[in-house]
Write a protein that holds these residues in place. Sequence first.
Motif, PDB file in Angstrom:
ATOM      1  N   LYS A  98       0.831  -1.216   0.000  1.00 22.93           N
ATOM      2  CA  LYS A  98       0.000   0.000   0.000  1.00 22.93           C
ATOM      3  C   LYS A  98       0.861   1.260   0.000  1.00 22.93           C
ATOM      4  O   LYS A  98       0.554   2.242  -0.695  1.00 22.93           O
ATOM      5  CB  LYS A  98      -0.921  -0.009   1.213  1.00 22.93           C
ATOM      6  N   MET A 101       2.329   1.849  -3.472  1.00 21.62           N
ATOM      7  CA  MET A 101       1.324   2.327  -4.404  1.00 21.62           C
ATOM      8  C   MET A 101       0.987   3.787  -4.127  1.00 21.62           C
ATOM      9  O   MET A 101       0.814   4.598  -5.064  1.00 21.62           O
ATOM     10  CB  MET A 101       0.068   1.467  -4.308  1.00 21.62           C
ATOM     11  N   GLN A 102       0.905   4.188  -2.853  1.00 26.84           N
ATOM     12  CA  GLN A 102       0.608   5.576  -2.521  1.00 26.84           C
ATOM     13  C   GLN A 102       1.727   6.509  -2.972  1.00 26.84           C
ATOM     14  O   GLN A 102       1.454   7.621  -3.480  1.00 26.84           O
ATOM     15  CB  GLN A 102       0.378   5.700  -1.009  1.00 26.84           C
ATOM     16  N   LYS A 105       1.421   6.867  -6.750  1.00 25.60           N
ATOM     17  CA  LYS A 105       0.288   7.726  -7.108  1.00 25.60           C
ATOM     18  C   LYS A 105       0.583   9.186  -6.774  1.00 25.60           C
ATOM     19  O   LYS A 105       0.203  10.101  -7.526  1.00 25.60           O
ATOM     20  CB  LYS A 105      -0.978   7.261  -6.381  1.00 25.60           C
ATOM     21  N   ASN A 121      -0.221  -0.219 -12.558  1.00 20.88           N
ATOM     22  CA  ASN A 121      -1.033  -1.438 -12.530  1.00 20.88           C
ATOM     23  C   ASN A 121      -0.371  -2.526 -11.681  1.00 20.88           C
ATOM     24  O   ASN A 121      -1.032  -3.247 -10.926  1.00 20.88           O
ATOM     25  CB  ASN A 121      -1.278  -1.954 -13.941  1.00 20.88           C
ATOM     26  N   TYR A 123       1.652  -2.057  -9.165  1.00 25.27           N
ATOM     27  CA  TYR A 123       1.488  -1.706  -7.748  1.00 25.27           C
ATOM     28  C   TYR A 123       0.100  -2.108  -7.239  1.00 25.27           C
ATOM     29  O   TYR A 123      -0.046  -2.613  -6.107  1.00 25.27           O
ATOM     30  CB  TYR A 123       1.701  -0.199  -7.552  1.00 25.27           C
ATOM     31  N   GLN A 124      -0.906  -1.877  -8.082  1.00 22.91           N
ATOM     32  CA  GLN A 124      -2.269  -2.247  -7.675  1.00 22.91           C
ATOM     33  C   GLN A 124      -2.409  -3.766  -7.552  1.00 22.91           C
ATOM     34  O   GLN A 124      -3.036  -4.254  -6.611  1.00 22.91           O
ATOM     35  CB  GLN A 124      -3.270  -1.707  -8.702  1.00 22.91           C
ATOM     36  N   TYR A 125      -1.818  -4.500  -8.486  1.00 23.08           N
ATOM     37  CA  TYR A 125      -1.858  -5.960  -8.409  1.00 23.08           C
ATOM     38  C   TYR A 125      -1.157  -6.452  -7.136  1.00 23.08           C
ATOM     39  O   TYR A 125      -1.604  -7.422  -6.502  1.00 23.08           O
ATOM     40  CB  TYR A 125      -1.192  -6.586  -9.633  1.00 23.08           C
ATOM     41  N   VAL A 127      -0.925  -4.863  -4.296  1.00 21.01           N
ATOM     42  CA  VAL A 127      -1.828  -4.600  -3.168  1.00 21.01           C
ATOM     43  C   VAL A 127      -2.941  -5.644  -3.116  1.00 21.01           C
ATOM     44  O   VAL A 127      -3.265  -6.181  -2.047  1.00 21.01           O
ATOM     45  CB  VAL A 127      -2.413  -3.181  -3.259  1.00 21.01           C
ATOM     46  N   ASP A 128      -3.536  -5.964  -4.267  1.00 20.38           N
ATOM     47  CA  ASP A 128      -4.621  -6.950  -4.298  1.00 20.38           C
ATOM     48  C   ASP A 128      -4.138  -8.328  -3.840  1.00 20.38           C
ATOM     49  O   ASP A 128      -4.820  -9.024  -3.085  1.00 20.38           O
ATOM     50  CB  ASP A 128      -5.191  -7.044  -5.717  1.00 20.38           C
TER      51      ASP A 128
END
Length: 285
Positions: A98, A101-102, A105, A121, A123-125, A127-128
């Motif tokens: 997280k 990713m922050q 962003k 993308n 980074y989001q993956y 986190v998921d």
Amino acid sequence: MKKYLLTIIVVIAASVVAYKYYLHNQQNPWTRDGQIRAQVVQITPRVTGEITALNVYENRQVEKGELLFEIDRKPYELALNKAKAANAQAAAVLSKAKNEMQRAKGLEARSPGAVATLDLNNYQYAVDSATADFLASKAAVDDAELNLSYTQVFAPANGFITNLRHHVGAQVVANSAVVALIDEDSFWVEGFFKETDLMGVKAKQEASVTLLSNSRDTLSGVVESVGHGIAKSDGSTGNELLPNVNPSFQWIRLAQRIPVRIKLTQLPQDIELRVGTTASVQIHK
């Protein structure tokens, strides 16, 4: 003449008494083929292990919620600690994902185009994926806590311990019955009546029950239900897949026995019911 007259009177009186008894039994079906029944709960542990404490003995009366026995807790405490450690590690990985990713962003917000779309993308993956691992590890903790709680086995109902064959140090296996518990609040009487006697018998009719172990007292009861079927004795599969038919006499037709369930409405304190014992039952139509 007086002697013959006295004999005739005695015969007539006996015939009248026998006829009244016959009418009484015709109007109020009776059977001596009755048994005491109760719900029998099989005490089955949810986990495998060694019995470390046994708080009951054969035929002991127990109350609902009372601790019956305990299973070795150490392996399940160890499994819980491992699950908690894995959950803490998963939480750390999720927090790191997280934060990355922050930061990405934030950098993209300050300088559009500074971070590639593919990287965002990824980074989001991350986190998921970390979130899924954290939820799975949390579920593992809940499962380990549940297994630890299963090391204590409690009585599910008021009743009597029956057929206890285990002792401290014995190994029990998950989902394998250890001991039986007779539910003392579920006793009923099952009378097996001839099918020819069931005309007019229905629920809520009064009944009288006499125990073979205590013929002095007559217990009061009420019909709960009448059985709707019994197993067939003829036509079952025998050798070489042929039907098994028992020989019978053509001029004799034996009446089948149908179970009738009787709920006892009155039970003296000095009478103890025991599953499988014999009783006589009469229904008052």
